[in-house]
Design an enzyme around this catalytic site. Sequence first.
Site, PDB file in Angstrom:
ATOM      1  N   THR A 584      45.202  31.304  44.198  1.00 36.85           N
ATOM      2  CA  THR A 584      46.117  32.167  43.456  1.00 36.85           C
ATOM      3  C   THR A 584      45.423  32.873  42.296  1.00 36.85           C
ATOM      4  O   THR A 584      44.266  32.604  41.964  1.00 36.85           O
ATOM      5  CB  THR A 584      47.299  31.341  42.941  1.00 36.85           C
ATOM      6  OG1 THR A 584      46.813  30.203  42.215  1.00 36.85           O
ATOM      7  CG2 THR A 584      48.156  30.856  44.082  1.00 36.85           C
ATOM      8  N   ASP A 585      46.176  33.771  41.627  1.00 43.42           N
ATOM      9  CA  ASP A 585      45.660  34.566  40.509  1.00 43.42           C
ATOM     10  C   ASP A 585      46.097  33.987  39.166  1.00 43.42           C
ATOM     11  O   ASP A 585      46.196  34.717  38.177  1.00 43.42           O
ATOM     12  CB  ASP A 585      46.164  36.010  40.620  1.00 43.42           C
ATOM     13  CG  ASP A 585      45.793  36.630  41.953  1.00 43.42           C
ATOM     14  OD1 ASP A 585      44.642  36.461  42.376  1.00 43.42           O
ATOM     15  OD2 ASP A 585      46.662  37.256  42.575  1.00 43.42           O
ATOM     16  N   SER A 610      47.140  33.567  33.442  1.00 44.49           N
ATOM     17  CA  SER A 610      47.296  34.655  34.402  1.00 44.49           C
ATOM     18  C   SER A 610      45.986  35.413  34.454  1.00 44.49           C
ATOM     19  O   SER A 610      45.536  35.957  33.439  1.00 44.49           O
ATOM     20  CB  SER A 610      48.431  35.594  33.990  1.00 44.49           C
ATOM     21  OG  SER A 610      48.464  36.727  34.821  1.00 44.49           O
ATOM     22  N   ARG A 611      45.356  35.434  35.621  1.00 47.08           N
ATOM     23  CA  ARG A 611      44.050  36.086  35.730  1.00 47.08           C
ATOM     24  C   ARG A 611      44.177  37.608  35.717  1.00 47.08           C
ATOM     25  O   ARG A 611      43.176  38.308  35.634  1.00 47.08           O
ATOM     26  CB  ARG A 611      43.343  35.604  36.999  1.00 47.08           C
ATOM     27  CG  ARG A 611      43.055  34.104  36.953  1.00 47.08           C
ATOM     28  CD  ARG A 611      42.183  33.645  38.124  1.00 47.08           C
ATOM     29  NE  ARG A 611      41.949  32.212  38.031  1.00 47.08           N
ATOM     30  CZ  ARG A 611      42.681  31.289  38.630  1.00 47.08           C
ATOM     31  NH1 ARG A 611      43.708  31.660  39.376  1.00 47.08           N
ATOM     32  NH2 ARG A 611      42.407  30.006  38.511  1.00 47.08           N
ATOM     33  N   VAL A 612      45.408  38.101  35.825  1.00 48.08           N
ATOM     34  CA  VAL A 612      45.622  39.542  35.695  1.00 48.08           C
ATOM     35  C   VAL A 612      45.710  39.928  34.228  1.00 48.08           C
ATOM     36  O   VAL A 612      45.271  40.993  33.803  1.00 48.08           O
ATOM     37  CB  VAL A 612      46.895  39.955  36.458  1.00 48.08           C
ATOM     38  CG1 VAL A 612      47.195  41.423  36.255  1.00 48.08           C
ATOM     39  CG2 VAL A 612      46.732  39.664  37.930  1.00 48.08           C
TER      40      VAL A 612
END
Length: 746
Positions: A584-585, A610-612
Amino acid sequence: MTGLQFFYAVMNFLILFAALYFFVGKSVKKAVRGHREKVQAELKRSEEGRKQAKALMSDMESAALSAEEQQKEIIERAKAQAQLSSKSAVELSEHEAEIILANASETEHLLRQEMVGKVGAEAVKKVVALAENTLKQDLFASSRQALTDAFIEKIEDLMAAMPSDILNMNELKKLNITVSSAEPLSEEEMKRLTQIMCETFLSCTNEVDDRVIGGIRMKVGDTVYDGTLANSLDKLSRDVEKNTRRSDKKMQSIIEGIKEKLKTADSSIDVFQTGTVVTVADGICRVSGLADVMAGEMLEFGNGLRGMVQDLDRDNVGVILLGNYERLQEGEQARRTGRIIDVPVGESMIGRVVNALGTPIDDKGPVAAAERRAIESPAPSVLSRLPVSVPLQTGIKAIDALVPIGRGQRELIIGDRQTGKTAIALDTIINQKGKNVVCIYVAIGQKESTVAGVVEKLRAHGAMDYTIVISANASEPAPMLYIAPYTGAAMGEYFMYNGRDVLVVYDDLSKQAVAYREISLLLQRPPGREAYPGDVFYLHSRLLERAARLSKEAGGGSMTALPIIETQAGDISAYIPTNVISITDGQIFLETDLFHSGIRPAVNVGLSVSRVGGAAQISAMKQVAGRLRMDLAQYRELAAFTQFGSDLDKTTREILERGARMTEILKQDQFAPMSVEDQVIQIFAANEGFIDDVDIKDVARFESELVDHVYCACPALYEEIMTGKKLSAGTLSKLREAIRDFRQSF
């Protein structure tokens, strides 16, 4: 004739008439189970019985008039009694016949009404059994012969050697061919069939089987060429079970309707392959034959049971059974469908509750889906994807401010049981109202009562108008739990590739992994770590990789995935959690201690990420919540360090006071998602120190009343926030002034 003899004669008449009445009544009762023609025939018999009874009464009256004068009173009394009994019996018979006719007519009317919508599978099976006996009569002899002739004419164009047939002829030097027919074929017919088959195969034998009713069924290896009446009736039953058959309002009855349908049906030949069930247990079966079957292909068994091919061995195939398999027995036939397992998709699915096969379970009738889609399909390529840059607002301050989610992202929700994982997912779905986002909630391994409660909550908040609920209950076999997430992804992809935004919640994938482990062990696959098979990582990666934000050329839609994983005692380093975290991100980690201390949602700021990042936030939120994570992390570190200390310096006390109020600001009730504009205003007020001197117990009331005040004082602020641009210095100054005014009156 003496008086005693006359009395006996009257008694004999009564007994005779009672016997006649019993016969008539019994016949009429039998007529209820048959057709109206039988009822009318029995009524005619009843009429003849009544005429005979009246003639007998006339004879009895003549005999009574010729008797002696002293017996006249007895004769008259007996005569009157006989007339009364006869009249009552005849009236009763006529009344009962009328009731029977009325009931028969009403029953047929109800059956016709049922057929207008959907004919019940059990009812049609009974009618098909009756039709089989009817079609065996001499009346349909010409039709049966016509089917035989049509089969012989068409079989030459249809016959072809399958790969397994060629293999058997090359290796085994033989190929079993059986021709079944209701009646022995003539020498001329066998000669024509032999000539056709010798060009492709070897010789064959004729087997007489009255179960085919009429026509010919030919089996070449595993392939069946079926042009029989029995197959037509079987297809009719299967159509009813699939809710695809609609009746003709002009049909006089079900039997007549089936007869008419068979008379007008074409003489096409149904070509399919069959295998034989070798073993069956625990939702898994082994099927011999089916040498040409595909991996992932759907098979059909008796009673509407379906299965999916999971293993391809040399001698048999392993099949996972999708439904109640208790009635499946060894020796039964399995039939290929020729297609990879798929589910119905489309706009008609919105608002419905379906099982893992897409079959409705909400008692709202069948789904008129125009399209079907395979449950597993390749993920979009890198060139088809766009960066995740459009926010998907959850309505939860702790998430939208700290771990934002973008459209096309895969954000894991992880934590122990009863920490609010499903609550976050449901709030996110509810917050999509009016945002043109299709939501799909996949419940895996949950109790039926729990799923019913979720559906009721979504319906109460108006979320079922744009939501599909897929339920694989805990009471269902493991294969249903295994395929349920892929069903949700397939339904979501339909909208994504048609330019729509989709949110899919998988609740939860740890139960899917357990179900897959059970299936793999039953299929005798080698176990690995924690008894999971070696491809369990691929199980989830091929599912979650289907979430994406597509370019306009690829469809222009997006599919956001929120998988849920349950941990044991907060152990996020276990096998399945680490697998899904790596796919997941980012993840939202819910901590049990925070939940029980009243911090809800219980988001652990340190372990959630959250990698975004800010790419999935609007500029205004990014502007006001930029330092929020650092402030909360510093507060919780100091709170843990100073919990046993009493003498604290001023700076430390200020940090702790500010942190406690920031934590209070981030608290939020369930089923109360908040607009992003209100979130920006509340977080800005906390960051600017406007709540530092507000009692903690009054913080919730402060933020609620503050939003109402700012909306009235600065309505233009809301429009500027939603433009997606950074708030100007003038706007921030107006916002501070509005908060100061409210602070003075609070």
